[in-house]
Design a protein around this motif. Structure first.
Motif, mmCIF file in Angstrom:
data_model
loop_
_atom_site.group_PDB
_atom_site.id
_atom_site.type_symbol
_atom_site.label_atom_id
_atom_site.label_comp_id
_atom_site.label_asym_id
_atom_site.label_seq_id
_atom_site.Cartn_x
_atom_site.Cartn_y
_atom_site.Cartn_z
ATOM 1 N N GLY A 553 0.817 -1.208 0.000
ATOM 2 C CA GLY A 553 0.000 0.000 0.000
ATOM 3 C C GLY A 553 0.852 1.260 0.000
ATOM 4 O O GLY A 553 2.091 1.218 -0.045
ATOM 5 N N TYR A 554 0.158 2.377 0.022
ATOM 6 C CA TYR A 554 0.812 3.675 0.056
ATOM 7 C C TYR A 554 0.216 4.486 1.213
ATOM 8 O O TYR A 554 -0.936 4.292 1.614
ATOM 9 N N VAL A 555 1.045 5.394 1.707
ATOM 10 C CA VAL A 555 0.602 6.292 2.781
ATOM 11 C C VAL A 555 0.941 7.719 2.358
ATOM 12 O O VAL A 555 2.082 8.006 1.983
ATOM 13 N N VAL A 556 -0.068 8.588 2.409
ATOM 14 C CA VAL A 556 0.130 10.025 2.167
ATOM 15 C C VAL A 556 -0.086 10.732 3.503
ATOM 16 O O VAL A 556 -1.173 10.642 4.091
ATOM 17 N N LYS A 573 -4.133 6.111 4.336
ATOM 18 C CA LYS A 573 -3.579 4.866 3.818
ATOM 19 C C LYS A 573 -4.377 4.432 2.594
ATOM 20 O O LYS A 573 -5.616 4.473 2.593
ATOM 21 N N LEU A 574 -3.623 3.999 1.553
ATOM 22 C CA LEU A 574 -4.235 3.631 0.280
ATOM 23 C C LEU A 574 -3.793 2.221 -0.110
ATOM 24 O O LEU A 574 -2.797 1.685 0.413
ATOM 25 N N GLY A 575 -4.536 1.660 -1.039
ATOM 26 C CA GLY A 575 -4.240 0.309 -1.492
ATOM 27 C C GLY A 575 -3.025 0.241 -2.396
ATOM 28 O O GLY A 575 -2.509 1.264 -2.875
ATOM 29 N N GLY A 600 5.709 4.636 -0.006
ATOM 30 C CA GLY A 600 5.335 3.297 -0.433
ATOM 31 C C GLY A 600 5.698 2.300 0.653
ATOM 32 O O GLY A 600 6.802 2.340 1.218
ATOM 33 N N ILE A 601 4.783 1.404 0.977
ATOM 34 C CA ILE A 601 4.989 0.427 2.038
ATOM 35 C C ILE A 601 5.274 -0.929 1.383
ATOM 36 O O ILE A 601 4.447 -1.447 0.610
ATOM 37 N N ILE A 606 8.288 -1.759 5.407
ATOM 38 C CA ILE A 606 9.281 -0.686 5.313
ATOM 39 C C ILE A 606 8.683 0.417 4.440
ATOM 40 O O ILE A 606 8.195 0.161 3.337
ATOM 41 N N ALA A 607 8.729 1.666 4.950
ATOM 42 C CA ALA A 607 8.179 2.815 4.231
ATOM 43 C C ALA A 607 9.277 3.507 3.449
ATOM 44 O O ALA A 607 10.349 3.827 3.994
ATOM 45 N N TYR A 608 9.023 3.730 2.163
ATOM 46 C CA TYR A 608 9.963 4.408 1.283
ATOM 47 C C TYR A 608 9.332 5.723 0.838
ATOM 48 O O TYR A 608 8.211 5.739 0.318
#
Length: 956
Positions: A553-556, A573-575, A600-601, A606-608
């Protein structure tokens, strides 16, 4: 007598017929006389309470056991018989010697006028249709009113009328009516005069005023005598509304209705309306105790149908309503009771209740509702007889609910019972969802500063009161190493200082029952350049390139521009298949910069960091203008700098700066744009379109000139606020400065020279004045002679002194001099001494020519006296008198000697020395010999000598 009918044959044609005829005719004659009889024994009575005329009469001559239907016509007149005011009929069945009664209500009170009544009758029977003829009128019966007194009685008394009707009020009096005035509610009212003694007032459509009645009174203007009456206006009696009857236990019927307005009045004039309930099937009647309800006892005779009539009445009228119903169709059950909650769990509960027994165990239908957070979330129907129950499911743990139940007749619905309401709370359960967690990582001095943020669980997922959070930090490089940090429930963040190893952080929420699933975060570094983003009306739309590899998923996340540890960090949080999103929030405010980061997770949590974006929800004009510093000021230019101006704290993206300069002579410098303001002022504007450039140099200026400027920033919306212009004066050229320094110095030196020259003349005059030229002295004119006309220099030998005389001051001045006396030496230094050369002449008293030398060194007082001339001194009074000297040298010696002696003998302050010299032209050529009789000179010459100290010698 004539009959209203004819025979079909002549009565004399047959004897028998003649007998029958006479028999029948006599009967008919009798009947005709009976039918034409006038009513007799008419009597008229008055009833003041109702203002009625009550008539009483009878009809004589009717056969026994004979009843006839008759019509009686009444005629009523007022004041005089010819003034007929009412005609009416009254129909009834009349028997022999029956006394008949009839009543007539008068609008005008009977006390105010005389009334006349008469009556006639007519047979109105179907058996004798042709005998309907009116009888003769009875004689007039007179009913007198009240006599006219000296007062003014008013009628009627305590009259009761209904709202909207009419009423007539009158008074009688023997007083002139022009002197009487009448009032209604204290307002003047005019009436109609009926006769010389009575006047009437007709009030139409009267309205309800108050329960205590309405006042009407009249008074005599001259005497003040007054009288009046009170009449009462009743509300209109209304028909009962919403009349219905029902039972709750098959023992009692309760009938209810809406009564309408109360028509009761004060002083017992009229009580409130009464209500009566009548049931036609049973014939029972019951007066109701309440004005809006009535209880009817149900008998045990198994009566099913009821027909009720409800009647309401007051003194003026009656009204009634009717209903008919089946008893089993009007069942209104009582509210359920004995509500209990059993087998209470976190998500289910069993509710049970009971109802009152109805008849032969009548089947009821119950409605059950469940309310949560003020809304009905479940609704069910349950059929039952005595006991009922229902199982509620899909409940939320640790939640308060409101359950209620009501019942009605299942077969013939009439009304629901009242609600029975009970509250209950489900027990807690372990949290069902992991906390929504995000973080900010900052590197500082070889360590990671990790700020954790999480959102509180919703009530639906918390399943109870959260007591604390557990933060478990696991070192991925040392899997056996982990640390536990308990965090209070009221805290929504935590700060950790970690080394540069890899860490995995687990966050869980805990209540009294258990622990929630864990949220896992793996620490990674942050990097990236910020990109400007534009907002829309509904928020910020952004997109990004997908992260290579597998992502979960992604996090903004976003925060206000300060982006510190204390900002209100938000995240979404997004898919894994989402590469764009719209960020909307009610917290977005105009003029505030927001920073967005897209992460990006990975599958390993791990968050990038993918992108950094920044933007404004709505840009505004700058809040303030730069503070400008002036540097490098020269005669031809100066520099403006505003390096400390913070562009990122402004409510919009700074796009550049405007430099404004006030125009000189309505002209602008090259590169500046001329602007004409509303007040016809001109200013010059220079646009700096690079927001990073914070320095501007003004060139091509005039030396020693003033310039006014102002610098403001601008965004896409507009400029910053207008400020005051700053004034800058350029410096002068270097040689101009040198001239301004040298010229004052030259002027100063010249002034000093002039002052010194002037001062030297003054000093010379005061300290060492010029020596007089002897050749220019006026004394030479005295010693010139014919024999020596070219004599130009005066010699001492040419001046022949006669004597030296010391003059003492008068006695009267000695005392004054002694008071202010100074030492001898000081006096000698100050006081001048006069030396007179006096001619010694024994034989002649006329003085000859002389020269007076004034020496201020010797005596000032002598000088002040201004005496200069001959002073005759007798020989005996002149102790210092000198004889003739044969030579000038001897004279000088003698003068010096006598002067010194005089100083020793006489005090200086008391003595003045006058040195007088007598000059005469020589008579012979021998210069050494003096003439014995010198000629007397024409005048004395005066010679002012140089001042010297008293101890110096006198030089001639």
């Amino acid at each position: 007598m004539q009959f209203p009918f004819s025979l079909p044959f002549p009565p004399t044609s047959h004897p028998c017929l003649m007998l029958v005829f006479f028999s029948c005719s006599s009967s008919l004659i009798f009947l005709a006389e009976y039918l034409s009889l006038t009513p007799e024994s008419l009597k008229v009575f008055t009833n003041s309470a109702c203002q009625c005329l009550q008539l009483q009469w009878n009809v004589h001559g009717l056969p026994y056991h004979q009843e006839l239907k008759m019509v009686f016509q009444m005629e009523i007149s007022r004041i005089r018989p010819s003034n007929v005011i009412w005609v009416g009929n009254y129909s009834t069945t009349v028997k022999r010697d029956q006394v008949l009664h009839w009543s007539w209500e008068s609008e005008l009170p009977l006390e105010c006028a005389t009334h006349f009544v008469r009556i006639q009758s007519m047979v109105d029977d179907a058996k004798f249709p042709k005998l309907s003829i009116w009888s003769n009128w009875s004689s007039w019966e007179e009913v007198h009113g009240k006599n006219a007194p000296d007062s003014i009685p008013v009628f009627p008394k305590n009259k009761l009328v209904e709202e909207g009707s009419s009423i007539t009020i009158c008074y009688i009096s023997g007083i002139n009516h022009n002197n009487i005035t009448c009032y209604l509610h204290n307002e003047l009212i005019h009436g109609e005069q009926l006769d010389p003694k009575a006047s009437a007032f007709k009030l139409n459509n009267v309205s309800f005023f108050k329960r205590s009645g309405t006042n009407f009174f009249c008074k005599v203007n001259q005497t003040g005598i007054q009288n009046g009456t009170t009449f009462f206006v009743s509300k209109v009696l209304e028909e009962p509304k919403n009349f219905s009857c029902e039972t709750q236990d098959f023992k009692t019927l309760k009938c209810t209705w809406y009564p309408g307005e109360d028509t009761g009045l004060d002083w017992n004039i009229q009580h409130s309306q009464s209500y009566t309930l009548f049931e036609s099937f049973s014939g029972k009647k019951q007066s109701c105790k309440h004005k809006d309800s009535c209880d009817w006892k149900i008998t045990e005779d198994s009566q099913e149908m009821y027909n009720f009539t409800l009647t309401t009445a007051n003194n003026l009228r009656k009204r009634s309503v009717n209903i008919i119903f089946n008893l089993s169709h009007r069942v209104h059950p009582m509210a359920p009771h004995s509500v209990h909650f059993e087998n209470r769990g976190a998500t289910t509960v069993l509710m049970s209740w009971k109802v009152h027994v109805l008849g032969n165990y009548l089947t009821l239908q119950c409605q059950v509702e469940l309310e949560g957070n003020g809304k009905v979330i479940q609704q069910h129907r349950v059929d039952m007889k005595v006991n009922g129950e229902h199982l509620f499911g899909e409940l939320v743990p640790d939640t308060q609910y409101v359950a209620r139940v009501r019942c009605a007749n299942a077969k013939h619905f009439w009304k629901w019972s009242e609600w029975t309401v009970e509250n209950f709370t489900t027990p807690e359960a372990a949290p069902s969802e992991a906390p929504d967690v995000w973080r900010i990582v900052k590197s500082e001095k070889g360590s990671h500063i990790v700020s954790l943020f999480w959102k509180p669980l919703s009530k639906f997922h918390a399943n109870g009161k959260i007591l604390f959070y557990n933060v478990i930090v696991e070192n991925l490089d040392k899997p056996s190493t982990s640390e536990l940090y308990p965090i209070p429930a009221s805290t929504r963040d935590a700060n950790l200082t970690l080394d540069l190893c890899s860490y995995q952080i687990h966050i869980t929420a805990n209540n009294s029952v258990g622990t929630s699933p864990a949220s896992v975060i793996v620490i990674s570094g942050d990097s990236g350049k910020k990109e400007k983003i534009n907002s829309r009306e509904d928020g910020f739309f952004m997109s990004w390139k997908p992260l290579s590899g597998d992502v979960v998923g992604y996090v903004v996340d976003w925060c206000e521009h300060r982006q510190d540890l204390f900002c209100n960090l938000q995240w979404k949080k997004l898919g894994p298949n989402t590469t764009s999103t719209l960020i909307s929030s009610d917290t977005f405010r105009p003029g505030v910069r927001y920073n967005f980061r897209i992460h990006g997770i990975s599958t390993k949590n791990i968050a990038y960091l993918l992108e950094n974006k920044t933007g404004y929800f709505q840009e505004l004009a700058p809040l303030d203008s730069p503070q400008v510093n002036i540097t490098n000021l020269t005669s031809r230019s100066f520099a403006m700098t505003w390096k400390d101006y913070a562009t990122e704290s402004q409510p919009g993206f700074i796009q550049g700066y405007h430099v404004y300069l006030k125009a000189r002579n309505r002209q602008c410098h090259p590169g500046f744009e001329k602007e004409v303001l509303s007040d016809d002022l001109i200013r010059c504007k220079f646009d700096i379109d690079d927001p990073r450039k914070k320095t501007f140099i003004m060139e091509n200026l005039q030396p020693e000139s003033s310039y006014e400027f102002f610098v403001t920033s601008y965004t896409g919306v507009g400029e910053g606020p207008n400020g005051t212009f700053t004034k800058v004066t350029t410096s002068d050229e270097p040689y101009h400065k040198l001239i301004r320094i040298i010229l004052p110095m030259i002027l100063f030196v010249w002034i000093i020279i002039v002052a010194c020259y002037w001062k030297s003349e003054w000093v010379k005059e005061k300290c060492y004045p010029d020596i007089p030229d002897p050749y220019k002295s006026s004394i030479l004119s005295l010693i010139k002679s014919k024999e020596n006309p070219h004599l130009t220099i005066m010699n001492v030998k040419d001046c022949i002194p006669d004597a030296i005389e010391v003059i003492n001051k008068p006695e009267e001045t000695k005392t004054q001099l002694l008071e202010t006396r100074k030492p001898v030496i000081e006096s000698a230094l100050i006081e001048p001494v006069y030396l007179y050369l006096i001619q010694e002449e024994k034989k002649s008293s006329h003085p000859g020519p002389c020269i007076c030398f004034e020496n201020l060194t010797y005596n000032q007082s002598a000088s002040d006296s201004g005496s200069c001339g001959h002073t005759p001194v007798p020989p005996e009074d002149s102790p210092c008198q000198l004889g003739l000297l044969t030579s000038p040298d001897n004279l000088l010696k003698t003068l010096e000697k006598n002067y010194m002696n005089s100083l020793g003998e006489i005090p200086a302050e008391e003595t003045s020395l006058n040195y007088v010299s007598q000059l005469a032209s020589p008579m012979t050529g021998d210069k050494d010999s003096l003439p014995t009789n010198p000629p007397v000179p024409a005048h004395c010459s005066e010679y002012k000598m140089q001042m010297k100290s008293s101890h110096s010698s006198t030089t001639l």
